[in-house]
Motif scaffolding. Structure first.
Motif, PDB file in Angstrom:
ATOM      1  N   THR A 174     -26.419  49.857  56.074  1.00 22.51           N
ATOM      2  CA  THR A 174     -26.547  48.847  57.120  1.00 22.51           C
ATOM      3  C   THR A 174     -25.764  47.592  56.736  1.00 22.51           C
ATOM      4  O   THR A 174     -25.768  47.171  55.570  1.00 22.51           O
ATOM      5  N   LYS A 175     -25.109  46.985  57.702  1.00 25.12           N
ATOM      6  CA  LYS A 175     -24.391  45.735  57.437  1.00 25.12           C
ATOM      7  C   LYS A 175     -25.412  44.614  57.241  1.00 25.12           C
ATOM      8  O   LYS A 175     -26.278  44.388  58.082  1.00 25.12           O
ATOM      9  N   ILE A 176     -25.282  43.906  56.126  1.00 23.31           N
ATOM     10  CA  ILE A 176     -26.198  42.811  55.806  1.00 23.31           C
ATOM     11  C   ILE A 176     -25.604  41.454  56.152  1.00 23.31           C
ATOM     12  O   ILE A 176     -26.291  40.573  56.683  1.00 23.31           O
ATOM     13  N   ALA A 177     -24.322  41.279  55.835  1.00 25.87           N
ATOM     14  CA  ALA A 177     -23.711  39.961  56.016  1.00 25.87           C
ATOM     15  C   ALA A 177     -22.228  40.084  56.310  1.00 25.87           C
ATOM     16  O   ALA A 177     -21.599  41.106  56.033  1.00 25.87           O
ATOM     17  N   ASP A 178     -21.687  39.006  56.871  1.00 26.96           N
ATOM     18  CA  ASP A 178     -20.267  38.917  57.210  1.00 26.96           C
ATOM     19  C   ASP A 178     -19.778  37.572  56.706  1.00 26.96           C
ATOM     20  O   ASP A 178     -20.282  36.521  57.143  1.00 26.96           O
ATOM     21  N   ILE A 179     -18.835  37.579  55.769  1.00 22.21           N
ATOM     22  CA  ILE A 179     -18.304  36.338  55.214  1.00 22.21           C
ATOM     23  C   ILE A 179     -16.946  36.051  55.840  1.00 22.21           C
ATOM     24  O   ILE A 179     -16.059  36.907  55.845  1.00 22.21           O
ATOM     25  N   ASP A 180     -16.778  34.865  56.375  1.00 18.06           N
ATOM     26  CA  ASP A 180     -15.510  34.462  56.979  1.00 18.06           C
ATOM     27  C   ASP A 180     -14.711  33.640  55.969  1.00 18.06           C
ATOM     28  O   ASP A 180     -15.109  32.511  55.643  1.00 18.06           O
ATOM     29  N   PRO A 181     -13.599  34.174  55.465  1.00 18.00           N
ATOM     30  CA  PRO A 181     -12.828  33.456  54.442  1.00 18.00           C
ATOM     31  C   PRO A 181     -12.117  32.213  54.970  1.00 18.00           C
ATOM     32  O   PRO A 181     -11.605  31.413  54.170  1.00 18.00           O
ATOM     33  N   ARG A 182     -12.101  32.015  56.279  1.00 21.08           N
ATOM     34  CA  ARG A 182     -11.515  30.796  56.830  1.00 21.08           C
ATOM     35  C   ARG A 182     -12.398  29.595  56.539  1.00 21.08           C
ATOM     36  O   ARG A 182     -11.956  28.450  56.633  1.00 21.08           O
ATOM     37  N   ASP A 183     -13.674  29.867  56.221  1.00 19.06           N
ATOM     38  CA  ASP A 183     -14.611  28.852  55.706  1.00 19.06           C
ATOM     39  C   ASP A 183     -14.828  27.692  56.676  1.00 19.06           C
ATOM     40  O   ASP A 183     -14.959  26.536  56.262  1.00 19.06           O
ATOM     41  N   ASP A 184     -14.881  27.997  57.966  1.00 24.11           N
ATOM     42  CA  ASP A 184     -15.139  26.979  58.985  1.00 24.11           C
ATOM     43  C   ASP A 184     -16.444  27.321  59.686  1.00 24.11           C
ATOM     44  O   ASP A 184     -16.513  28.260  60.477  1.00 24.11           O
ATOM     45  N   ALA A 185     -17.481  26.555  59.410  1.00 26.21           N
ATOM     46  CA  ALA A 185     -18.803  26.841  59.962  1.00 26.21           C
ATOM     47  C   ALA A 185     -18.835  26.726  61.483  1.00 26.21           C
ATOM     48  O   ALA A 185     -19.713  27.317  62.134  1.00 26.21           O
ATOM     49  N   ALA A 186     -17.889  26.007  62.070  1.00 24.58           N
ATOM     50  CA  ALA A 186     -17.876  25.844  63.526  1.00 24.58           C
ATOM     51  C   ALA A 186     -17.686  27.178  64.239  1.00 24.58           C
ATOM     52  O   ALA A 186     -18.157  27.375  65.360  1.00 24.58           O
ATOM     53  N   TYR A 187     -16.977  28.119  63.577  1.00 19.38           N
ATOM     54  CA  TYR A 187     -16.733  29.424  64.186  1.00 19.38           C
ATOM     55  C   TYR A 187     -18.028  30.213  64.406  1.00 19.38           C
ATOM     56  O   TYR A 187     -18.068  31.126  65.235  1.00 19.38           O
TER      57      TYR A 187
END
Length: 281
Positions: free
Chosen positions: A234-247
């Motif tokens: 099961t997918k637990i988390a998704d990390i966005d390497p752009r590191d912009d919390a607004a997304y």
């Protein structure tokens, strides 16, 4: 295909699933004036990008994504009251039994299971499948391509979407590294929240007694809630390497593009039906 005696804005559209891609579809349709949308969900949705999933109403009672609010209902007969408030009702109905009562003009299978879990063309005058697992003209009327690339969001009236690649789309060169999967079955616990910054190798919680860590740094764009019982894989988390919390507060460009494909299919079918109706007069 679509009910010829209804105005376009009167069409009832049922979405199977209310995850992030389904939510992008709902936003495209809603903003185009097709607001009679009902979402049928599982008893326990496992969408990680919960901030942009209308299915979150199952857990929270109601949930707003951008400018659209979903509301959990416990009986199909309560759908009309929610629709009258220009909101989207979400009903826990994993077996889609309410379709008989709702009599939808359009059914969209947006579960993204990579296989057909039972959707058939007789569920509505227009039945649309998102992604692999469907064949246009066999189990659905048309398929929307969900694979990133040149064919993303194209409407297929013949054949099937591209096969599942097994890898998430690349973001800043990262694919599988940006997704955290459960390495075993268990109960996930976390004190993190969507929007938090994490470093590579940082703990984001535990799965029973095992620590769950990240591979890359970035912002937690998606995260299952603590206390969720999950199966291996099961997918637990998704990390966005752009590191912009607004997304984290906006649906993705991919889901909006797929929503555009669904809108094309609905409008094209409705227009063709109206032209046929005029020829018959």
């Amino acid at each position: 295909m679509i009910m010829k005696d209804k105005n376009l804005t009167e069409l009832t559209i049922c979405l199977k699933g209310g995850g992030d891609l389904a939510t992008g579809v709902a936003l495209r349709l809603y903003h185009s004036g097709l607001k009679r949308i009902v979402i049928l969900e599982a008893d326990q949705p496992l969408a990680v990008r919960r901030t942009v999933c209308l299915s979150e109403a199952v857990n929270a009672g109601s949930h707003t994504v951008e400018d659209i609010t979903s509301v959990r209902i416990d009986d199909v007969n309560d759908a009309e009251a929610v629709l009258a408030e220009a909101k989207i009702p979400v009903l826990r109905d994993p077996e889609w039994k309410s379709l008989k009562s709702l009599k939808p003009d359009v059914v969209i299978d947006a579960i993204l299971a990579k296989r057909n879990l039972g959707t058939t063309m007789d569920e509505a005058p227009l039945v649309i499948g998102l992604g692999p697992g469907f064949t246009a003209g066999v189990d659905v009327h048309c398929v929307i391509e969900t694979n990133r690339g040149h064919y993303l969001a194209r409407v297929l009236w013949d054949g099937s979407a591209q096969a599942n690649t097994g890898a998430p789309g690349a973001v800043k060169g990262y694919t599988v590294e940006r997704v955290v999967w459960a390495e075993a079955s268990g109960t996930f616990h976390t004190d993190k929240a969507i929007g938090d910054h994490v470093e590579a190798g940082e703990s984001i919680g535990t799965l029973d007694n095992n620590i769950v860590t990240t591979e890359i740094k970035g912002v937690l764009r998606g995260l299952l809630p603590g206390g969720t019982r999950i199966n291996k894989g099961t997918k637990i988390a998704d990390i966005d390497p752009r590191d912009d919390a607004a997304y984290c507060g906006f649906v993705s460009e991919k889901s909006l593009a797929i929503g555009g494909g669904v809108l094309e299919a609905v409008l094209g079918s409705y227009t063709a039906q109206q032209q046929e109706k005029r020829r018959c007069l």
